[in-house]
Write a protein that holds these residues in place. Structure first.
Motif: not given
Length: 208
Positions: A9-12, A14-26, A93-96, A179-184
């Protein structure tokens, strides 16, 4: 008997753009038998079950998510190598997220996707647009609208509205955002877990 697949998993954010506010899972299960795939996403939980035609093993997991996601704006894709999902975080949110799951539990099969991992404060300087390429057509998933042939997919839990998503436009609007998640794993970012991401750089010893 089922086995936990490797989940990256990884993430990015955004507090202003929904398209940049996602979780990526493989989900790394090769050569998935499409008729065995059972994938369900609700606003608070993701579950997966499938059999591999390669090793004839059944793989499954269920994870309560750290925070809510928008099921209708989320996407998924099946390929010969893996199953991929992009989950849209509901709260801007801007925070991960500090971890993927709701509970602070060590899950060895959940790991950082280091190919997509970027520190939270460096996500504006990295791009993952290429990694999202091809998600728009949803591959063999039929845009989530033609799921009838996939056994057990009836309980898709709010996924039906995904067929109308134009993922290419979403990626275009991402621009240089990475951007990706800070934790694996499901440990907090400040834990001692080996999967919590790259260690901080240490100052070099002065030469003598």
């Amino acid at each position: 008997m089922t086995t936990h697949p490797e989940v990256l998993w990884a993430q990015r954010s955004s507090e202003s753009s929904a398209e940049k506010n996602v979780i990526w899972l493989t989900v790394n299960v090769p050569d998935i038998d499409e008729t065995s795939l059972q994938y369900k996403l609700t606003s608070t939980e993701i579950s997966f079950k499938a059999e591999s035609k390669t090793d004839k093993r059944a793989y499954a997991f269920s994870l309560p998510l750290f925070d809510e996601v928008d099921t209708e704006a989320s996407l998924s894709k099946l390929s010969s190598r893996s199953f991929t999902a992009v989950l849209r975080k509901k709260a801007l949110k801007a925070e991960y997220w500090p971890r993927l799951t709701k509970e602070k539990t060590k899950l060895p099969f959940v790991k950082t996707d280091f190919s997509k991992w970027v520190d939270e404060d460096e996500q504006d300087g990295a791009s993952l647009e290429d990694d999202f390429a091809g998600m728009g057509d949803m591959g063999g998933m039929g845009g989530m609208g033609g799921m009838g042939g996939m056994g057990g997919m009836g309980g898709m839990g709010g996924m039906g509205g995904m067929g109308g998503m134009d993922f290419s436009k979403m990626m275009a609007s991402m621009g240089g955002a990475g951007g990706a998640g800070p934790s694996g794993t499901d440990e907090p970012a400040d834990s001692d877990s080996d999967d919590d991401g790259p260690p901080p750089l240490e100052d070099a010893e002065p030469s003598t």
